[in-house]
Design a protein around this motif. Sequence first.
Motif, PDB file in Angstrom:
ATOM      1  N   GLU A  53       0.818  -1.211   0.000  1.00 36.28           N
ATOM      2  CA  GLU A  53       0.000   0.000   0.000  1.00 36.28           C
ATOM      3  C   GLU A  53       0.854   1.265   0.000  1.00 36.28           C
ATOM      4  N   ALA A  54       2.050   1.174   0.580  1.00 37.54           N
ATOM      5  CA  ALA A  54       2.966   2.327   0.582  1.00 37.54           C
ATOM      6  C   ALA A  54       3.663   2.497  -0.761  1.00 37.54           C
ATOM      7  N   GLY A  55       3.477   1.526  -1.652  1.00 34.46           N
ATOM      8  CA  GLY A  55       4.080   1.621  -2.976  1.00 34.46           C
ATOM      9  C   GLY A  55       5.548   1.270  -3.026  1.00 34.46           C
ATOM     10  N   VAL A  56       6.051   0.515  -2.014  1.00 33.24           N
ATOM     11  CA  VAL A  56       7.476   0.180  -2.003  1.00 33.24           C
ATOM     12  C   VAL A  56       7.740  -1.285  -2.321  1.00 33.24           C
ATOM     13  N   LEU A  57       6.706  -2.121  -2.253  1.00 33.52           N
ATOM     14  CA  LEU A  57       6.844  -3.549  -2.533  1.00 33.52           C
ATOM     15  C   LEU A  57       6.021  -3.886  -3.766  1.00 33.52           C
ATOM     16  N   ARG A  58       6.608  -4.585  -4.718  1.00 31.25           N
ATOM     17  CA  ARG A  58       5.903  -4.903  -5.957  1.00 31.25           C
ATOM     18  C   ARG A  58       4.641  -5.706  -5.643  1.00 31.25           C
ATOM     19  N   PRO A  59       3.507  -5.346  -6.214  1.00 32.65           N
ATOM     20  CA  PRO A  59       2.223  -5.926  -5.842  1.00 32.65           C
ATOM     21  C   PRO A  59       1.982  -7.334  -6.349  1.00 32.65           C
ATOM     22  N   ASP A  60       2.798  -7.818  -7.275  1.00 31.36           N
ATOM     23  CA  ASP A  60       2.590  -9.174  -7.771  1.00 31.36           C
ATOM     24  C   ASP A  60       3.301 -10.221  -6.922  1.00 31.36           C
ATOM     25  N   VAL A  61       3.924  -9.804  -5.826  1.00 27.41           N
ATOM     26  CA  VAL A  61       4.532 -10.722  -4.861  1.00 27.41           C
ATOM     27  C   VAL A  61       3.559 -10.920  -3.706  1.00 27.41           C
ATOM     28  N   THR A  62       3.364 -12.163  -3.285  1.00 27.60           N
ATOM     29  CA  THR A  62       2.419 -12.470  -2.209  1.00 27.60           C
ATOM     30  C   THR A  62       3.156 -12.786  -0.909  1.00 27.60           C
ATOM     31  N   PRO A  63       2.443 -12.796   0.228  1.00 27.36           N
ATOM     32  CA  PRO A  63       3.077 -13.222   1.483  1.00 27.36           C
ATOM     33  C   PRO A  63       3.644 -14.637   1.398  1.00 27.36           C
ATOM     34  N   ALA A  64       2.979 -15.521   0.652  1.00 23.59           N
ATOM     35  CA  ALA A  64       3.490 -16.887   0.501  1.00 23.59           C
ATOM     36  C   ALA A  64       4.780 -16.902  -0.304  1.00 23.59           C
ATOM     37  N   ASP A  65       4.901 -16.020  -1.291  1.00 20.34           N
ATOM     38  CA  ASP A  65       6.168 -15.881  -2.019  1.00 20.34           C
ATOM     39  C   ASP A  65       7.295 -15.541  -1.043  1.00 20.34           C
ATOM     40  N   ILE A  66       7.019 -14.582  -0.164  1.00 20.48           N
ATOM     41  CA  ILE A  66       8.034 -14.155   0.799  1.00 20.48           C
ATOM     42  C   ILE A  66       8.407 -15.314   1.725  1.00 20.48           C
ATOM     43  N   ALA A  67       7.412 -16.106   2.140  1.00 18.97           N
ATOM     44  CA  ALA A  67       7.677 -17.244   3.022  1.00 18.97           C
ATOM     45  C   ALA A  67       8.660 -18.223   2.379  1.00 18.97           C
ATOM     46  N   LEU A  68       8.462 -18.499   1.094  1.00 22.11           N
ATOM     47  CA  LEU A  68       9.373 -19.426   0.419  1.00 22.11           C
ATOM     48  C   LEU A  68      10.737 -18.803   0.150  1.00 22.11           C
ATOM     49  N   LEU A  69      10.778 -17.487  -0.050  1.00 25.91           N
ATOM     50  CA  LEU A  69      12.079 -16.819  -0.182  1.00 25.91           C
ATOM     51  C   LEU A  69      12.871 -16.944   1.126  1.00 25.91           C
ATOM     52  N   PHE A  70      12.180 -16.812   2.263  1.00 26.56           N
ATOM     53  CA  PHE A  70      12.845 -17.003   3.555  1.00 26.56           C
ATOM     54  C   PHE A  70      13.451 -18.407   3.645  1.00 26.56           C
ATOM     55  N   GLU A  71      12.709 -19.396   3.184  1.00 28.04           N
ATOM     56  CA  GLU A  71      13.197 -20.769   3.253  1.00 28.04           C
ATOM     57  C   GLU A  71      14.405 -20.975   2.339  1.00 28.04           C
ATOM     58  N   GLN A  72      14.364 -20.362   1.162  1.00 24.98           N
ATOM     59  CA  GLN A  72      15.512 -20.481   0.256  1.00 24.98           C
ATOM     60  C   GLN A  72      16.764 -19.899   0.893  1.00 24.98           C
ATOM     61  N   ILE A  73      16.620 -18.752   1.540  1.00 28.92           N
ATOM     62  CA  ILE A  73      17.774 -18.125   2.186  1.00 28.92           C
ATOM     63  C   ILE A  73      18.243 -18.958   3.375  1.00 28.92           C
ATOM     64  N   ALA A  74      17.296 -19.534   4.131  1.00 27.65           N
ATOM     65  CA  ALA A  74      17.659 -20.361   5.287  1.00 27.65           C
ATOM     66  C   ALA A  74      18.388 -21.629   4.880  1.00 27.65           C
ATOM     67  N   SER A  75      18.220 -22.059   3.632  1.00 27.81           N
ATOM     68  CA  SER A  75      18.904 -23.273   3.167  1.00 27.81           C
ATOM     69  C   SER A  75      20.384 -23.034   2.899  1.00 27.81           C
ATOM     70  N   ILE A  76      20.816 -21.768   2.886  1.00 28.45           N
ATOM     71  CA  ILE A  76      22.227 -21.444   2.644  1.00 28.45           C
ATOM     72  C   ILE A  76      23.030 -21.736   3.909  1.00 28.45           C
ATOM     73  N   LYS A  77      23.935 -22.680   3.820  1.00 27.29           N
ATOM     74  CA  LYS A  77      24.809 -23.013   4.947  1.00 27.29           C
ATOM     75  C   LYS A  77      26.191 -23.325   4.383  1.00 27.29           C
ATOM     76  N   LEU A  78      27.157 -22.494   4.745  1.00 28.15           N
ATOM     77  CA  LEU A  78      28.510 -22.667   4.243  1.00 28.15           C
ATOM     78  C   LEU A  78      29.489 -22.130   5.274  1.00 28.15           C
ATOM     79  N   GLY A  79      30.439 -22.963   5.664  1.00 32.39           N
ATOM     80  CA  GLY A  79      31.405 -22.526   6.660  1.00 32.39           C
ATOM     81  C   GLY A  79      30.792 -22.460   8.046  1.00 32.39           C
ATOM     82  N   ASP A  80      31.312 -21.559   8.869  1.00 29.81           N
ATOM     83  CA  ASP A  80      30.802 -21.438  10.232  1.00 29.81           C
ATOM     84  C   ASP A  80      29.574 -20.522  10.261  1.00 29.81           C
TER      85      ASP A  80
END
Length: 212
Positions: free
Chosen positions: A139-166
């Motif tokens: 609504e503030a016009g800063v987040l593209r409207p074609d992205v959904t909350p569920a999209d964001i949830a899966l993006l979080f999971e993709q980032i959480a899958s990154i594990k390298l080193g300590d």
Amino acid sequence: MTTTPMSGRKAQAARNDELILQAARAVFTADPGAPIAAVAEKAGVGISALYRRYPSKEALLQKLCGDGLELYIEVTERALADEGDPWEAFAGYLSGIVDADTNSLTIKLAGTFQPTEELGRLAVRAGGLATEMHHRAVEAGVLRPDVTPADIALLFEQIASIKLGDEERTSQLRHRYLALVMDSLRVPPAHRGLPGPAPEDQELSARWWQSS
């Protein structure tokens, strides 16, 4: 207002509980099928001390995920309370969730135990706050409207899958890729539309319920 210090026995029990939960997170996010005895061994406590606090592996998994949901709620509520720049508030929310690393639990533990009613209530609360955060940014016009909350949830999971080193290196890399993701989320987008439909909420929630 002051608090009464815990007795030696209570303080030791609290320390043991913290050690157990830290060990359980490490053990079960590495191997969800690991026995509960592996948690006691990693925590450095006797199996009887663990069972006095958590009578089963199921109870321990429920506690881990309940704590994760409460942390998710805390981070999101803090971001919603930020009345400053809308994009900075949303970016702070994304960064806070990545740092909390609650999605590592989702990746490894979804479908491995039966959620309780309390976990269901916490999940509804967390989802509602995430949706509110998302809608505010759109609504503030800063987040593209074609992205959904569920999209964001899966993006979080993709980032959480990154594990390298300590842990420090893993955190550096997660924030590197979060920065790339945020560039793609912010208005104006680089593409006019995204390919394929967004994930449905029920697709995400169904993973937590064991098949009979």
